[in-house]
Scaffold this motif. Structure first.
Motif, PDB file in Angstrom:
ATOM      1  N   UNK A  45       0.826  -1.203   0.000  1.00 17.90           N
ATOM      2  CA  UNK A  45       0.000   0.000   0.000  1.00 17.90           C
ATOM      3  C   UNK A  45       0.864   1.258   0.000  1.00 17.90           C
ATOM      4  N   UNK A  46       1.953   1.241   0.775  1.00 22.36           N
ATOM      5  CA  UNK A  46       2.836   2.416   0.824  1.00 22.36           C
ATOM      6  C   UNK A  46       3.496   2.667  -0.521  1.00 22.36           C
ATOM      7  N   UNK A  47       3.965   1.598  -1.166  1.00 21.00           N
ATOM      8  CA  UNK A  47       4.628   1.768  -2.473  1.00 21.00           C
ATOM      9  C   UNK A  47       3.647   2.248  -3.535  1.00 21.00           C
ATOM     10  N   UNK A  48       2.387   1.815  -3.452  1.00 19.22           N
ATOM     11  CA  UNK A  48       1.383   2.257  -4.423  1.00 19.22           C
ATOM     12  C   UNK A  48       0.939   3.698  -4.146  1.00 19.22           C
ATOM     13  N   UNK A  49       0.901   4.074  -2.874  1.00 18.56           N
ATOM     14  CA  UNK A  49       0.387   5.401  -2.513  1.00 18.56           C
ATOM     15  C   UNK A  49       1.438   6.498  -2.632  1.00 18.56           C
ATOM     16  N   UNK A  50       2.708   6.147  -2.429  1.00 16.59           N
ATOM     17  CA  UNK A  50       3.773   7.146  -2.375  1.00 16.59           C
ATOM     18  C   UNK A  50       3.784   8.105  -3.572  1.00 16.59           C
ATOM     19  N   UNK A  51       3.703   7.626  -4.819  1.00 16.11           N
ATOM     20  CA  UNK A  51       3.727   8.573  -5.944  1.00 16.11           C
ATOM     21  C   UNK A  51       2.490   9.459  -6.027  1.00 16.11           C
ATOM     22  N   UNK A  52       1.428   9.080  -5.331  1.00 17.56           N
ATOM     23  CA  UNK A  52       0.175   9.826  -5.432  1.00 17.56           C
ATOM     24  C   UNK A  52      -0.017  10.841  -4.309  1.00 17.56           C
ATOM     25  N   UNK A  53       0.905  10.880  -3.340  1.00 20.08           N
ATOM     26  CA  UNK A  53       0.726  11.762  -2.187  1.00 20.08           C
ATOM     27  C   UNK A  53       0.509  13.219  -2.589  1.00 20.08           C
ATOM     28  N   UNK A  54       1.262  13.775  -3.566  1.00 20.85           N
ATOM     29  CA  UNK A  54       1.000  15.167  -3.947  1.00 20.85           C
ATOM     30  C   UNK A  54      -0.424  15.420  -4.425  1.00 20.85           C
ATOM     31  N   UNK A  55      -1.108  14.380  -4.905  1.00 20.65           N
ATOM     32  CA  UNK A  55      -2.474  14.546  -5.405  1.00 20.65           C
ATOM     33  C   UNK A  55      -3.516  14.445  -4.308  1.00 20.65           C
ATOM     34  N   UNK A  56      -3.120  14.020  -3.106  1.00 27.16           N
ATOM     35  CA  UNK A  56      -4.073  13.850  -2.011  1.00 27.16           C
ATOM     36  C   UNK A  56      -4.473  15.198  -1.433  1.00 27.16           C
ATOM     37  N   UNK A  57      -5.629  15.215  -0.776  1.00 27.54           N
ATOM     38  CA  UNK A  57      -6.010  16.405  -0.031  1.00 27.54           C
ATOM     39  C   UNK A  57      -5.622  16.234   1.435  1.00 27.54           C
ATOM     40  N   UNK A  58      -5.788  17.269   2.215  1.00 30.39           N
ATOM     41  CA  UNK A  58      -5.333  17.237   3.610  1.00 30.39           C
ATOM     42  C   UNK A  58      -6.077  16.178   4.418  1.00 30.39           C
ATOM     43  N   UNK A  59      -7.361  15.981   4.118  1.00 27.83           N
ATOM     44  CA  UNK A  59      -8.140  14.976   4.856  1.00 27.83           C
ATOM     45  C   UNK A  59      -7.555  13.583   4.640  1.00 27.83           C
ATOM     46  N   UNK A  60      -7.217  13.265   3.398  1.00 32.23           N
ATOM     47  CA  UNK A  60      -6.673  11.935   3.094  1.00 32.23           C
ATOM     48  C   UNK A  60      -5.307  11.720   3.743  1.00 32.23           C
ATOM     49  N   UNK A  61      -4.466  12.740   3.736  1.00 33.81           N
ATOM     50  CA  UNK A  61      -3.138  12.621   4.349  1.00 33.81           C
ATOM     51  C   UNK A  61      -3.263  12.344   5.840  1.00 33.81           C
ATOM     52  N   UNK A  62      -4.097  13.113   6.510  1.00 33.55           N
ATOM     53  CA  UNK A  62      -4.262  12.942   7.957  1.00 33.55           C
ATOM     54  C   UNK A  62      -4.897  11.596   8.270  1.00 33.55           C
ATOM     55  N   UNK A  63      -5.887  11.227   7.476  1.00 39.32           N
ATOM     56  CA  UNK A  63      -6.569   9.955   7.708  1.00 39.32           C
ATOM     57  C   UNK A  63      -5.623   8.775   7.561  1.00 39.32           C
ATOM     58  N   UNK A  64      -4.813   8.783   6.509  1.00 40.82           N
ATOM     59  CA  UNK A  64      -3.895   7.672   6.282  1.00 40.82           C
ATOM     60  C   UNK A  64      -2.799   7.630   7.344  1.00 40.82           C
ATOM     61  N   UNK A  65      -2.211   8.785   7.656  1.00 38.02           N
ATOM     62  CA  UNK A  65      -1.148   8.811   8.652  1.00 38.02           C
ATOM     63  C   UNK A  65      -1.660   8.380  10.023  1.00 38.02           C
TER      64      UNK A  65
END
Length: 605
Positions: free
Chosen positions: A289-309
């Motif tokens: 999941x981390x390897x798949x998500x890493x390239x997409x982090x710049x496209x995430x919004x703040x809610x998604x970043x906080x939720x995932x972390x």
């Protein structure tokens, strides 16, 4: 239909028996088997008796014997010609109809909505639709519906349970409960993953026995689950707090087999939430999941970043590149983060003990936001945020001072005993940070004296074994050792020992203070033994979590030489001799490192 045919057949036989010549002709025309039965087995008077029994209560005329379908009405004609959903609704208002017509109109309307790509949920509030439903339900017997439920297939039962999941009406609840009862009896018939995943997601009304059986069935069918069905089941288990480890393991295994194209961002975020909520660890899935998500982090919004972390923080799983990306996302988009989101991000970083590589830039933005908003936070949240900053070594004196006041301590005295104890310790850690890390700050209060240790605290087997080994280490010098020491800084030391320059235990009047703040004779050192158990470390890591990093730092600033005893070393020691030799070796290395550090500092000065 069968009774009507038998009634007509009985009348034919009656007429045949009353006319002899005709009877012979009829017999000749009938098949041999029928003719023989008519001649041999029919006793005298049988035709008339049969005629009465078959037509008892109702006389069937020639006209109604063939009337097997409802009369075709104007409403039916208009509905057959309807091209859009609105035509159905207008026809119903103009002509009305009975329950059968209402049911047909609803089905026709649904088909037209789907055909025109409309959204049914957005249209179900129409008063005309509600009138159709009322007409249909008023003319249907609830008892008949419950009886017919037993004849449905398992798929139809599943659809019915799904339909009524949120219904509150008495009849609706009875029907749904009837469907669930049938599913509980016939659960072995379920043979497709879509049905079982849908049922698990609607498990609020199900009995524990049915939920257990559905999870067994899901385990059986897990190989055929799509990624969406895996996501649906895992999120449902999390929402219901059902930690079915065998099912989670199977779904995780099959998730790993899916191609990258199916690892969508919503899937990753939902799976992280489910794993975090259920505290289920699967390192291979986390890495994927981390390897798949890493390239997409710049496209995430703040809610998604906080939720995932936050989800990964609950799992104590620190993926450095991914968390670096989260920190950079905040740096680049800090204006999109609200205060609660920033607080959650800081608390997650503190829990994992994560320090961003661009710490100066990251924390400069954090402080600029907290300067204005920190004092306005709810007392418990304010305490959590300041404590997190203490862990991350970013707490400024003016953040700490208000929290050491009695007024703030009083605000945290509400709630359960365990919650009050937890925040009492956090306030001690905050006071210790102010006292040890900012000794020159003005108006710094002394740390509050420790209260009695909680009666709920239990000593683990590892702590007990370490304390017994320390007793053997000091031998007869029992006055040189104290175990389970509650310090004034809010930390409990498993063993406190004072040794001389030869690392021999010595008695010391400084020990009873439990604080390590008294001067010791030259060459004498104060030792703190720390039992570091599995929960003190990150998942699949030998790195301490933030709380225990701060503990080690505070004890060292208080004058202790810390001796860490991690679980992965201790469990390898099988005999008392091995444990004693291990402690002596750890003690010698810790003292040597401290002496080297002191000499290095002297050389610099």
């Amino acid at each position: 239909m069968a009774s009507r045919l038998l009634g007509r057949y009985a009348r034919v036989l009656c007429r045949a028996s009353s006319q002899a010549p005709a009877a012979t002709a009829v017999t000749a025309r009938l098949p041999p088997t029928v003719a023989s039965h008519a001649e041999v087995n029919r006793p005298q008077g049988w035709p008339s008796v049969t005629q009465r029994l078959m037509s008892d209560g109702k006389t069937i005329t020639k006209d109604d014997a063939f009337q097997t379908t409802p009369t075709f009405t104007k409403l039916d004609e208009v509905m057959d010609k309807a091209a859009v959903p609105e035509d159905i609704l207008l026809a119903w208002v103009e002509h009305g109809g009975n329950s059968n017509q209402a049911a047909y109109a609803l089905m026709k309307w649904t088909v037209l909505v789907l055909r025109t790509k409309g959204k049914i949920k957005d249209l179900t509030g129409d008063s005309r639709l509600m009138d159709m439903m009322d007409t249909m339900s008023q003319q249907v017997s609830a008892t008949e519906v419950l009886w017919r439920v037993r004849r449905l297939t398992y798929k139809q039962l599943a659809y019915l349970a799904d339909w009524g999941a949120n219904k509150k009406g008495q009849q609706d609840v009875a029907v749904v409960n009837g469907a669930l009862k049938q599913l509980e009896l016939r659960w072995t018939e379920i043979a497709d993953s879509k049905t079982v995943s849908g049922l698990i997601s609607k498990g609020q009304r199900m009995s524990p026995a049915l939920r257990d059986r559905l999870e067994d069935k899901a385990l059986e069918l897990s190989e055929g689950f799509s990624t969406e069905e895996i996501r649906k089941v895992c999120v449902s288990l999390a929402a219901q707090s059902r930690r079915s480890v065998p099912l989670l393991r199977a779904l995780s295994y099959h998730l790993l087999q899916k191609p990258s194209s199916e690892f969508t961002t919503p899937l990753i975020l939902n799976m992280a939430y489910a794993y975090g909520r259920l505290n289920f660890h699967h390192s291979q899935v986390f890495q994927r999941m981390a390897s798949e998500l890493l390239p997409r982090v710049p496209e995430l919004n703040s809610i998604d970043v906080v939720r995932c972390s936050k989800s990964l923080g609950f799992l104590k799983w620190l993926h450095i590149p991914l968390f670096e990306a989260f920190a950079e996302h905040y740096i680049a988009n800090s204006q999109t983060y609200n205060v609660p989101q920033l607080c959650n991000l800081l608390m997650t970083f503190a829990r994992l003990g994560f320090q961003p590589s661009k710490g100066d830039e990251f924390f400069s933005k954090v402080h600029s936001e907290l300067e204005e908003s920190l004092s306005g936070l709810e007392p418990f949240l304010q305490t959590d945020v300041v404590w997190s900053l203490c862990v991350l070594q970013q707490a400024k004196p003016h953040y700490l001072l208000p929290l050491t006041k009695q007024q703030h301590r009083t605000k945290l005295s509400e709630g359960s005993e365990s919650r009050v104890e937890s925040y009492r310790l956090k306030l001690l850690h905050i006071a210790a940070t102010l006292h040890l890390e900012h000794p020159d700050s003005s108006d710094s209060d002394s740390p509050a004296p420790p209260s009695a240790p909680s009666v709920l605290a239990n000593i683990s087997p590892m702590q007990s074994g370490l304390r017994e080994a320390l007793q053997r280490l000091v031998g007869e010098r029992t006055e040189a050792l104290r175990t389970g020491v509650d310090t004034v800084y809010g930390w409990t030391i498993d063993g406190e020992l004072v040794v001389d320059c030869d690392n021999k235990p010595v008695d010391s009047p400084a020990l009873p203070s439990g604080g390590g703040d008294q001067d010791l004779p030259l060459g004498v050192r104060r030792i703190a033994f720390m039992a570091l158990e599995f929960p003190n470390f990150g998942s699949k890591s030998k790195d301490l979590l933030g709380r225990f990093v701060m503990m080690k730092r505070h004890l060292q600033l208080a004058g202790y030489i810390t001796v860490e005893v991690p679980y992965y070393d201790w469990l390898e020691l099988k005999t008392d001799w091995q444990k004693l030799a291990y402690l002596k070796d750890k003690l010698g290395k810790a003292v040597a490192e401290d002496m080297a550090k002191v000499n290095w500092e002297k050389s610099r000065s």
